[in-house]
Design a protein around this motif. Structure first.
Motif, PDB file in Angstrom:
ATOM      1  N   VAL A   8      -9.173  -8.730  -8.470  1.00 52.56           N
ATOM      2  CA  VAL A   8     -10.037  -7.960  -9.371  1.00 52.56           C
ATOM      3  C   VAL A   8      -9.248  -7.543 -10.603  1.00 52.56           C
ATOM      4  O   VAL A   8      -9.725  -7.673 -11.729  1.00 52.56           O
ATOM      5  N   ALA A   9      -8.037  -7.064 -10.402  1.00 52.08           N
ATOM      6  CA  ALA A   9      -7.206  -6.667 -11.533  1.00 52.08           C
ATOM      7  C   ALA A   9      -6.881  -7.870 -12.413  1.00 52.08           C
ATOM      8  O   ALA A   9      -6.949  -7.784 -13.650  1.00 52.08           O
ATOM      9  N   LEU A  10      -6.536  -8.995 -11.797  1.00 47.27           N
ATOM     10  CA  LEU A  10      -6.217 -10.198 -12.558  1.00 47.27           C
ATOM     11  C   LEU A  10      -7.427 -10.687 -13.349  1.00 47.27           C
ATOM     12  O   LEU A  10      -7.322 -10.968 -14.547  1.00 47.27           O
ATOM     13  N   LEU A  13      -8.082  -8.322 -16.296  1.00 43.60           N
ATOM     14  CA  LEU A  13      -7.165  -8.510 -17.424  1.00 43.60           C
ATOM     15  C   LEU A  13      -7.472  -9.790 -18.204  1.00 43.60           C
ATOM     16  O   LEU A  13      -7.459  -9.797 -19.434  1.00 43.60           O
ATOM     17  N   VAL A  14      -7.747 -10.860 -17.481  1.00 42.81           N
ATOM     18  CA  VAL A  14      -8.082 -12.120 -18.156  1.00 42.81           C
ATOM     19  C   VAL A  14      -9.386 -11.983 -18.926  1.00 42.81           C
ATOM     20  O   VAL A  14      -9.510 -12.466 -20.060  1.00 42.81           O
ATOM     21  N   LEU A  15     -10.364 -11.301 -18.352  1.00 46.16           N
ATOM     22  CA  LEU A  15     -11.635 -11.098 -19.030  1.00 46.16           C
ATOM     23  C   LEU A  15     -11.458 -10.279 -20.305  1.00 46.16           C
ATOM     24  O   LEU A  15     -12.021 -10.620 -21.346  1.00 46.16           O
ATOM     25  N   ILE A  16     -10.652  -9.228 -20.247  1.00 47.81           N
ATOM     26  CA  ILE A  16     -10.383  -8.428 -21.441  1.00 47.81           C
ATOM     27  C   ILE A  16      -9.714  -9.281 -22.515  1.00 47.81           C
ATOM     28  O   ILE A  16     -10.079  -9.230 -23.691  1.00 47.81           O
ATOM     29  N   PHE A  17      -8.727 -10.099 -22.112  1.00 45.44           N
ATOM     30  CA  PHE A  17      -8.060 -10.982 -23.069  1.00 45.44           C
ATOM     31  C   PHE A  17      -9.042 -11.962 -23.704  1.00 45.44           C
ATOM     32  O   PHE A  17      -9.033 -12.165 -24.920  1.00 45.44           O
ATOM     33  N   PHE A  30     -16.470 -18.379 -16.058  1.00 47.62           N
ATOM     34  CA  PHE A  30     -15.924 -18.369 -14.696  1.00 47.62           C
ATOM     35  C   PHE A  30     -15.204 -17.054 -14.413  1.00 47.62           C
ATOM     36  O   PHE A  30     -15.360 -16.469 -13.339  1.00 47.62           O
ATOM     37  N   THR A  31     -14.415 -16.595 -15.377  1.00 52.60           N
ATOM     38  CA  THR A  31     -13.682 -15.351 -15.200  1.00 52.60           C
ATOM     39  C   THR A  31     -14.630 -14.173 -15.037  1.00 52.60           C
ATOM     40  O   THR A  31     -14.443 -13.327 -14.156  1.00 52.60           O
ATOM     41  N   ALA A  32     -15.652 -14.107 -15.861  1.00 56.11           N
ATOM     42  CA  ALA A  32     -16.625 -13.020 -15.773  1.00 56.11           C
ATOM     43  C   ALA A  32     -17.389 -13.075 -14.450  1.00 56.11           C
ATOM     44  O   ALA A  32     -17.628 -12.043 -13.822  1.00 56.11           O
ATOM     45  N   ALA A  33     -17.764 -14.263 -14.022  1.00 55.37           N
ATOM     46  CA  ALA A  33     -18.487 -14.399 -12.758  1.00 55.37           C
ATOM     47  C   ALA A  33     -17.603 -14.008 -11.578  1.00 55.37           C
ATOM     48  O   ALA A  33     -18.031 -13.303 -10.667  1.00 55.37           O
ATOM     49  N   GLY A  34     -16.350 -14.447 -11.587  1.00 57.01           N
ATOM     50  CA  GLY A  34     -15.421 -14.079 -10.518  1.00 57.01           C
ATOM     51  C   GLY A  34     -15.172 -12.584 -10.482  1.00 57.01           C
ATOM     52  O   GLY A  34     -15.172 -11.963  -9.414  1.00 57.01           O
ATOM     53  N   GLY A  36     -17.189 -10.275 -11.521  1.00 54.46           N
ATOM     54  CA  GLY A  36     -18.418  -9.643 -11.047  1.00 54.46           C
ATOM     55  C   GLY A  36     -18.590  -9.762  -9.543  1.00 54.46           C
ATOM     56  O   GLY A  36     -18.961  -8.796  -8.880  1.00 54.46           O
ATOM     57  N   PHE A  37     -18.316 -10.935  -8.990  1.00 52.81           N
ATOM     58  CA  PHE A  37     -18.456 -11.108  -7.546  1.00 52.81           C
ATOM     59  C   PHE A  37     -17.483 -10.232  -6.774  1.00 52.81           C
ATOM     60  O   PHE A  37     -17.843  -9.604  -5.780  1.00 52.81           O
ATOM     61  N   PHE A  38     -16.226 -10.200  -7.201  1.00 50.37           N
ATOM     62  CA  PHE A  38     -15.252  -9.390  -6.481  1.00 50.37           C
ATOM     63  C   PHE A  38     -15.536  -7.911  -6.647  1.00 50.37           C
ATOM     64  O   PHE A  38     -15.350  -7.130  -5.720  1.00 50.37           O
ATOM     65  N   LEU A  39     -15.976  -7.507  -7.818  1.00 51.67           N
ATOM     66  CA  LEU A  39     -16.209  -6.094  -8.066  1.00 51.67           C
ATOM     67  C   LEU A  39     -17.460  -5.593  -7.368  1.00 51.67           C
ATOM     68  O   LEU A  39     -17.473  -4.517  -6.784  1.00 51.67           O
ATOM     69  N   ALA A  40     -18.506  -6.367  -7.393  1.00 51.13           N
ATOM     70  CA  ALA A  40     -19.783  -5.926  -6.839  1.00 51.13           C
ATOM     71  C   ALA A  40     -19.846  -6.081  -5.322  1.00 51.13           C
ATOM     72  O   ALA A  40     -20.617  -5.392  -4.669  1.00 51.13           O
ATOM     73  N   SER A  41     -19.058  -6.981  -4.771  1.00 49.24           N
ATOM     74  CA  SER A  41     -19.070  -7.253  -3.330  1.00 49.24           C
ATOM     75  C   SER A  41     -20.479  -7.548  -2.824  1.00 49.24           C
ATOM     76  O   SER A  41     -20.979  -6.933  -1.888  1.00 49.24           O
TER      77      SER A  41
END
Length: 62
Positions: A8-10, A13-17, A30-34, A36-41
């Motif tokens: 989630v942290a990785l 950070l990549v999404l912010i960049f 892909f980064t945004a979807a990943g 979202g999936f990890f954060l929302a569970s």
């Protein structure tokens, strides 16, 4: 659990960049979807968590 928090942290950070550099494409999607999936569970998060755990376990064998 530790792998999920790290991913989630990785992804965050990549999404912010990617957002700051204004690069939109498949990588950003892909980064945004990943993230979202990890954060929302959601229900789809469990198979994604299992897949990433399998990838993390397979990396030392490469």
């Amino acid at each position: 659990m530790a792998i999920t928090v790290s991913l989630v942290a990785l992804f965050g950070l990549v999404l912010i960049f990617l957002l700051r550099s204004r690069s939109l494409g498949y990588g950003a999607a892909f980064t945004a979807a990943g993230f979202g999936f990890f954060l929302a569970s959601t229900g789809a998060a469990e198979p994604i968590n299992e897949f990433t755990a399998t990838l993390v376990q397979a990396l030392p064998n490469l």
